[in-house]
Design an enzyme around this catalytic site. Sequence first.
Site, mmCIF file in Angstrom:
data_model
loop_
_atom_site.group_PDB
_atom_site.id
_atom_site.type_symbol
_atom_site.label_atom_id
_atom_site.label_comp_id
_atom_site.label_asym_id
_atom_site.label_seq_id
_atom_site.Cartn_x
_atom_site.Cartn_y
_atom_site.Cartn_z
ATOM 1 N N GLU A 125 0.889 -1.171 0.000
ATOM 2 C CA GLU A 125 0.000 0.000 0.000
ATOM 3 C C GLU A 125 0.914 1.205 0.000
ATOM 4 O OE1 GLU A 125 -3.207 -0.199 -0.139
ATOM 5 O OE2 GLU A 125 -3.423 -2.341 0.203
ATOM 6 N N CYS A 182 -3.163 8.583 3.323
ATOM 7 C CA CYS A 182 -2.849 8.049 1.989
ATOM 8 C C CYS A 182 -4.027 8.228 1.038
ATOM 9 C CB CYS A 182 -2.493 6.579 2.104
ATOM 10 S SG CYS A 182 -3.735 5.646 2.989
#
Length: 520
Positions: free
Chosen positions: A257, A296
Amino acid sequence: MTIRLTSFLCGAWHAGAGPERPLTDATTEEVLATCRTGGVDLGAAFAHARGVGGPALRALSFAERGERLQALATAIHAHRDELLDLSTANAGTTRGDSKFDVDGGTATLAAYAELGRGLGDRRFLSDGPGVALGRTARFWGQHIQVPRLGVAVHVNAFNFPAWNMLEKAACALLAGMPVLEKPGTATALVAWRIAQIVVDSGVLPDGAFQFLAGGAGDLLDHLGPQDALAFTGSSATAAQLRAHPAVIRHNVRTNVEADSLNAAVLGPDVAEDSETFKLFVQNVVLDLRQKTGQKCTAVRRVLVPAARAGAAREALLARLGEIVTGDPRRRETTMGPLASAQQLRDVRTGIARLATAARVLAGGPEPIAERGWFVAPTLLEASDPEAEPVHRDEVFGPVATLIPYSGAAAEAAALVARGEGSLVGSLYTNDPAFAEAAVLALAPWHGRLWVGSDRMAEQSLPPGMVLPAMVHGGPGRAGGGEELGGERGLALYLQRVAVQGFKGLVAPAFGARAAETAGA
Ligand code: NAP
């Protein structure tokens, strides 16, 4: 007094040796804690997880593992106020932002506890229906998924010390794999306290949870063919991890990720006085402010039809002007500092880079406080919608760039694609034709798409919020990974096997109904 963080390995806490790394109060720059990982025996920790933790977890059914996740959620929640305060100190988060991390973590544990209950007494999963493979049904095939026999190694980023650790642990533990957690060092204080609570709770079997406070050391050298590596962090670090000899030699299953230049796209149909426009402004500003933009999933690129650029600029600037930046311990503060000195350096450099291609409308790279890792919420506007830095550089702070476009779905999708893969894209439209065209064009570049409109404005959770029921991850620059998504989140930790043979043998043992009662 400065706290020395310790690592929990092989059933005991270890202080480590060698040079210490400091963890600061993001507001005052005071050193709150130190940690060091020299001299710890990570080879022994892997052996302990594989030999002790794994077998104990695999002896439990999904439902029993789920019960333990719920017990962990309850134990952590009982320390909520203490954890929120630690987050505010070490990560510089407002109380609301601290809750986003800590409560997000316990809620994800609880969601996977519920999933475990639903999976029942099983210790393996039947995967889809059985298939007749021969001339008759006698030769039969059935896919199943079984827990992998290694260690789930979790290397996490600094920005969600609680959630990141707990969302990964929830999936691995429910699947039946022991966890070795390494949080981002800069904000590891919250993760360390949670690790203490997990250990003290006695909820998990010995060896099912281990914790490394500080640098990774030789962690990756010990990876083997049954292990799984789940990483959250920058693309640069991800590239190093992927190229690690042990990862390559053993084809270690790896989930990444990473960075993401998430875009918000305002549809051409959205009038300035509509609920959808308000929602658009509210969510873009939320992403700039919340966790000081260190999310994020935060929007970095804001695509607005050129005809509405003026209205969007004005509305966004007005809302940005309401942000109160300062000490997150003060009630009136709505945005705290960045998490670390390194973050402040990176964000200031990043804004300066963006400013070579876009006009600064608010904020900028200049320091705004004498002490603490503070930066102003910053909005830029690109005159050239294709300007490279705007689509290339993820500035991991309260920073976004307005990008005017024609209003055509195909053009919006082409611009968004310049980011080379994102975690989440948000669209704002009430026009079904625009929504369909944009969703289909944007989908290959995303892990998740969020469509805002008048009818859901009141009820929607914002696009930056990752939910345990929906997948989190994205292609390309975003890492190419996938986490969560309900039962899908277990896949990294399970081996899918096609079992082929006599139907009378395969179907009763491994078919859907058999899996509900059988042990692995
Ligand atoms: P980072 O510098 O890449 O660090 C991430 C983790 O990797 C930390 O635990 C770090 O440890 C560790 N690490 C660094 N070098 C390593 C190595 N050679 N071997 C093993 N581990 C190593 O990222 P960050 O600054 O913490 O986080 C910010 C980045 O994460 C941003 O780019 C953001 O987009 C991304 N992010 C992505 C997601 C997502 O879900 N896609 C979520 C959050 C953040 P130390 O801390 O000890 O250096």
